[in-house]
Design a protein around this motif. Structure first.
Motif, PDB file in Angstrom:
ATOM      1  N   PHE A  14       1.005  -1.108  -0.092  1.00 27.16           N
ATOM      2  CA  PHE A  14      -0.102   0.039  -0.059  1.00 27.16           C
ATOM      3  C   PHE A  14       0.832   1.148  -0.081  1.00 27.16           C
ATOM      4  CE2 PHE A  14      -2.851  -3.014   2.199  1.00 27.16           C
ATOM      5  CZ  PHE A  14      -3.887  -2.826   1.229  1.00 27.16           C
ATOM      6  N   LEU A  17      -1.536   5.965   1.859  1.00 26.89           N
ATOM      7  CA  LEU A  17      -2.835   5.952   2.267  1.00 26.89           C
ATOM      8  C   LEU A  17      -2.997   7.058   3.237  1.00 26.89           C
ATOM      9  CD1 LEU A  17      -2.775   2.173   3.667  1.00 26.89           C
ATOM     10  CD2 LEU A  17      -3.939   2.912   1.444  1.00 26.89           C
ATOM     11  N   ARG A  22      -6.577   3.934   6.048  1.00 30.82           N
ATOM     12  CA  ARG A  22      -5.981   3.365   6.974  1.00 30.82           C
ATOM     13  C   ARG A  22      -6.863   2.585   7.926  1.00 30.82           C
ATOM     14  NH1 ARG A  22      -0.734   1.964   7.752  1.00 30.82           N
ATOM     15  NH2 ARG A  22      -0.288   1.314   9.851  1.00 30.82           N
ATOM     16  N   LEU A  25      -9.316  -0.109   6.429  1.00 24.67           N
ATOM     17  CA  LEU A  25      -8.559  -1.242   6.325  1.00 24.67           C
ATOM     18  C   LEU A  25      -8.314  -2.025   7.543  1.00 24.67           C
ATOM     19  CD1 LEU A  25      -5.570  -0.255   3.619  1.00 24.67           C
ATOM     20  CD2 LEU A  25      -7.534  -2.063   3.454  1.00 24.67           C
ATOM     21  N   ALA A  29      -9.574  -5.698   8.946  1.00 28.31           N
ATOM     22  CA  ALA A  29      -8.530  -6.585   8.963  1.00 28.31           C
ATOM     23  C   ALA A  29      -8.888  -7.762   9.158  1.00 28.31           C
ATOM     24  CB  ALA A  29      -7.614  -6.059  10.064  1.00 28.31           C
ATOM     25  N   TYR A  47      -3.848  -8.922   4.546  1.00 29.08           N
ATOM     26  CA  TYR A  47      -2.643  -7.971   4.862  1.00 29.08           C
ATOM     27  C   TYR A  47      -2.717  -7.993   6.547  1.00 29.08           C
ATOM     28  CZ  TYR A  47      -6.889  -5.320   5.329  1.00 29.08           C
ATOM     29  OH  TYR A  47      -8.179  -4.586   5.390  1.00 29.08           O
ATOM     30  N   ASP A  48      -1.612  -7.244   7.187  1.00 28.60           N
ATOM     31  CA  ASP A  48      -1.674  -6.935   8.357  1.00 28.60           C
ATOM     32  C   ASP A  48      -1.147  -5.502   8.653  1.00 28.60           C
ATOM     33  OD1 ASP A  48      -1.469  -6.615  11.184  1.00 28.60           O
ATOM     34  OD2 ASP A  48       0.042  -8.423  11.526  1.00 28.60           O
ATOM     35  N   ILE A  49      -2.136  -4.566   8.295  1.00 33.68           N
ATOM     36  CA  ILE A  49      -1.653  -3.060   8.124  1.00 33.68           C
ATOM     37  C   ILE A  49      -1.149  -2.676   9.292  1.00 33.68           C
ATOM     38  CG2 ILE A  49      -4.213  -2.305   8.842  1.00 33.68           C
ATOM     39  CD1 ILE A  49      -1.889  -1.027   5.630  1.00 33.68           C
ATOM     40  N   THR A  53       2.782  -2.398   5.625  1.00 35.81           N
ATOM     41  CA  THR A  53       1.955  -2.236   4.351  1.00 35.81           C
ATOM     42  C   THR A  53       1.843  -3.131   3.350  1.00 35.81           C
ATOM     43  OG1 THR A  53       3.696  -0.733   3.573  1.00 35.81           O
ATOM     44  CG2 THR A  53       2.246   0.481   5.047  1.00 35.81           C
ATOM     45  N   PHE A  55       0.758  -6.493   1.192  1.00 35.33           N
ATOM     46  CA  PHE A  55      -0.583  -7.094   1.040  1.00 35.33           C
ATOM     47  C   PHE A  55      -0.347  -8.249   0.062  1.00 35.33           C
ATOM     48  CE2 PHE A  55      -0.617  -3.551  -2.087  1.00 35.33           C
ATOM     49  CZ  PHE A  55      -0.842  -4.553  -3.316  1.00 35.33           C
ATOM     50  N   TYR A  89      -7.027   2.999  -3.346  1.00 44.46           N
ATOM     51  CA  TYR A  89      -5.795   2.430  -2.567  1.00 44.46           C
ATOM     52  C   TYR A  89      -4.809   2.873  -3.488  1.00 44.46           C
ATOM     53  CZ  TYR A  89      -9.022   0.604   0.994  1.00 44.46           C
ATOM     54  OH  TYR A  89     -10.019   0.259   1.921  1.00 44.46           O
TER      55      TYR A  89
END
Length: 118
Positions: A14, A17, A22, A25, A29, A47-49, A53, A55, A89
């Motif tokens: 990403f 953002l 954010r 997202l 999550a 993803y694990d924002i 960042t 994905f 995004y």
């Protein structure tokens, strides 16, 4: 000719953002947790924002030739890009990796099962 199953992984990061993006997202999550990751025809995003960042989209596709694998990879990248841009995004470093499961090496259990069937 027989139908072959393909797995395509599209990765990226990403980029740029906004705080609202954010937050959106982060709010969604759980549905995109890597523990729920699956290869699907429509593509599955994980993803694990909160941690980073990066994905990953996972796509399943089929075809009959090696050329179909390349087409499937291009189609998966285009679908991932459309999903991201459709939601506004920003992203960068989009790349894909495709695997033909008919060419994948057998795992230990599969080798044992194949030996027992022979």
């Amino acid at each position: 000719m027989s139908t072959r199953t393909f797995r395509i992984t599209v990765r990226g990061v990403f980029d740029g953002l906004t705080a609202e993006q954010r937050a959106a997202l982060l709010a969604d999550a759980d549905a995109h947790d890597v523990l729920r990751a699956a290869f699907t025809t429509g593509g599955h995003l994980s993803y694990d924002i909160a941690a980073r960042t990066a994905f990953t989209f996972r796509f399943a596709d089929t075809g009959e030739t090696d050329e179909d694998l390349l087409t499937a990879a291009a189609r998966a990248e285009a679908a991932a890009e459309a999903w991201l841009t459709g939601r506004g995004y920003g992203f960068k470093n989009l790349r894909s990796q495709a695997e033909d499961l008919s060419q994948a090496p057998l795992g230990k259990r599969q080798r044992r099962g194949a030996a027992g069937a022979a």
